[in-house]
Scaffold this motif. Sequence first.
Motif, PDB file in Angstrom:
ATOM      1  N   ASP A  16       0.834  -1.208   0.000  1.00 42.17           N
ATOM      2  CA  ASP A  16       0.000   0.000   0.000  1.00 42.17           C
ATOM      3  C   ASP A  16       0.870   1.259   0.000  1.00 42.17           C
ATOM      4  OD1 ASP A  16      -2.644   0.572  -0.319  1.00 42.17           O
ATOM      5  OD2 ASP A  16      -3.226   0.391   1.782  1.00 42.17           O
ATOM      6  N   HIS A 209      -7.499  -1.298   9.290  1.00 46.27           N
ATOM      7  CA  HIS A 209      -6.694  -0.747   8.201  1.00 46.27           C
ATOM      8  C   HIS A 209      -7.277   0.631   7.879  1.00 46.27           C
ATOM      9  CE1 HIS A 209      -4.518  -1.282   4.173  1.00 46.27           C
ATOM     10  NE2 HIS A 209      -5.309  -0.253   3.928  1.00 46.27           N
ATOM     11  N   HIS A 211      -6.849   4.870   6.446  1.00 48.69           N
ATOM     12  CA  HIS A 211      -6.163   5.851   5.595  1.00 48.69           C
ATOM     13  C   HIS A 211      -6.330   7.238   6.200  1.00 48.69           C
ATOM     14  CE1 HIS A 211      -4.736   3.611   2.022  1.00 48.69           C
ATOM     15  NE2 HIS A 211      -5.558   2.698   2.515  1.00 48.69           N
ATOM     16  N   ASN A 245      -1.282   6.212   4.553  1.00 50.44           N
ATOM     17  CA  ASN A 245      -1.870   5.175   5.414  1.00 50.44           C
ATOM     18  C   ASN A 245      -1.669   5.525   6.882  1.00 50.44           C
ATOM     19  OD1 ASN A 245      -1.521   3.727   2.808  1.00 50.44           O
ATOM     20  ND2 ASN A 245      -2.127   1.948   4.014  1.00 50.44           N
TER      21      ASN A 245
HETATM   22 ZN   LIG Z   1      -5.263   0.683   1.953  1.00 50.36          ZN
END
Ligand SMILES: [Zn+2]
Length: 524
Positions: A16, A209, A211, A245
């Motif tokens: 990522d 997860h 952002h 991220n």
């Molecule tokens: Zn991602």
Amino acid sequence: MSASARVQIYDTTLRDGTQGEGFFLSGLDKMRIAKRLDEFGVDYIEGGWPGSNPKDIEFFKAAAKQNWSHAKVAAFGSTRRANVAVEDDPQVKLLLDAETPVITIFGKSWELQVTEVLRTTAEENQAMIRDTVRHLKGAGREVVYDAEHFFDGYKDGPEHAMATLQAAVEGGADWLILCDTNGGCLPSEIADLTRIVSEAFPDTPVGIHTHNDCELAVANAIASVDAGSTQVQGTINGYGERTGNCNLTSVIPILELKMGRKAVNDLTKMRDLSYFVDDVSNNPHFARAAFIGRTAFSHKGGMHVNAVQKLARTYEHIRPEQVGNEQFILVSELSGQSNILIKAEEMGLPLKKGSDEALNILAQVKELEQTGYSFEAAGGTLELLIRRELGHCTRPWNLDEYHCSFRQYQDRTRPVCEATVKLKVEDEEAYTVAEGHGVVNALDKALRKALVSIFPAIENVSLVDYKVRILDSEEATASKTRVLIVHTDGEATWGTVGVSDSIIEASWIALSDGIDLFLQRSRS
Ligand SMILES: [Zn+2]
């Protein structure tokens, strides 16, 4: 789940992270970073998407041969396509071919994405998730299920979003990872939905997860851990697409120092890892970064300085050494010493705190840093500096001169660089010439030619990476060039750095120091 249980760290810098603008990694870069992540003690290293490019397939080939001390390597991909048997899906096959112990697949949680983007039915989408997880579990892999757009999907249609998680659980998923793919959620929402999922699926651990589109990726990850997540996904320094991220270099110290949750082996290595990833990816370091930034513990104002010198706690929320950083009092000659002492110790060249040698090295390092040197990915240059100061070794040759030229032909044949090197080795004069593709290649060949008869071992050394960075770009022509070179002898790799107004001189410094260090190490 006890409050002190370890939180699993899942690093996705190599996958990522590389979606971010300006963040490029070669195959060699990826392996160097992966080894450092392993030493640091992250639990998972996501190496890439084998279905997306050949470079990632190369990485997995090399990773399969590597002895990892702690981390498990993960390959990333998607569920099978709609209306295709999972055994016949080539992308799923590539995931298995990567031969990683862990496979992470993402599936669609948001019904809108299923009908509008995938153009299939909710039922088929759930079957795609269930079949793929089951197939990969059947091959004996640990399967991490990334629920893409989970939070947005849940807000739009909770039944569908929960049904996709149910499908992953039925397939045998080892993890349910809730993704804030668009980065638009708030900590309170993240906490509520993490709790709902953890209660609905008590036998499958949940992870997060996030952002950083609202500057909340770290806060959201922390909120999720508070609500029951036991895995955090993120990248070193927060690299990633758009605004990035979840930044592991912030979230890890918060977990360990503020929440009492173990996350990595040695938190004191974190600052070095942060700089290393910046240097390897050829990016500038963000000075004001929390915990590991250069100014994170620097004190300038007179009263603050006086107070922190009496009692650091008065203006510092943690001890900087806990994350491998240091207090910088901007007037003190001594600040910066402990980093050098630690590095020298690691090189097997111990220095005494406050000794003349240590202070001289510190002064030289500071002076070089002023001119643009950076030592994080160039430990070789620092090692040379320490060795010279300790009088362990001196350069085994004396350079008289070097020269190089660039020749472009009108008939469009490939241009050629020619280099000459004139030097003395133990009173023997060597004067060599070599042609190469580019300046560094020509200089490298000429230098080796001059040395190889006396030091035949340098045949085993090769140059494996070369990076150029222009410093002070606002001053245009007055700008300096920093060159980073990595050498290997097939076993160890070492980096050296050169800075100069001229790219040729900067290259020569890094190149000749790299060869010099090899010879010094092999003598001692
Ligand atoms: Zn991602």
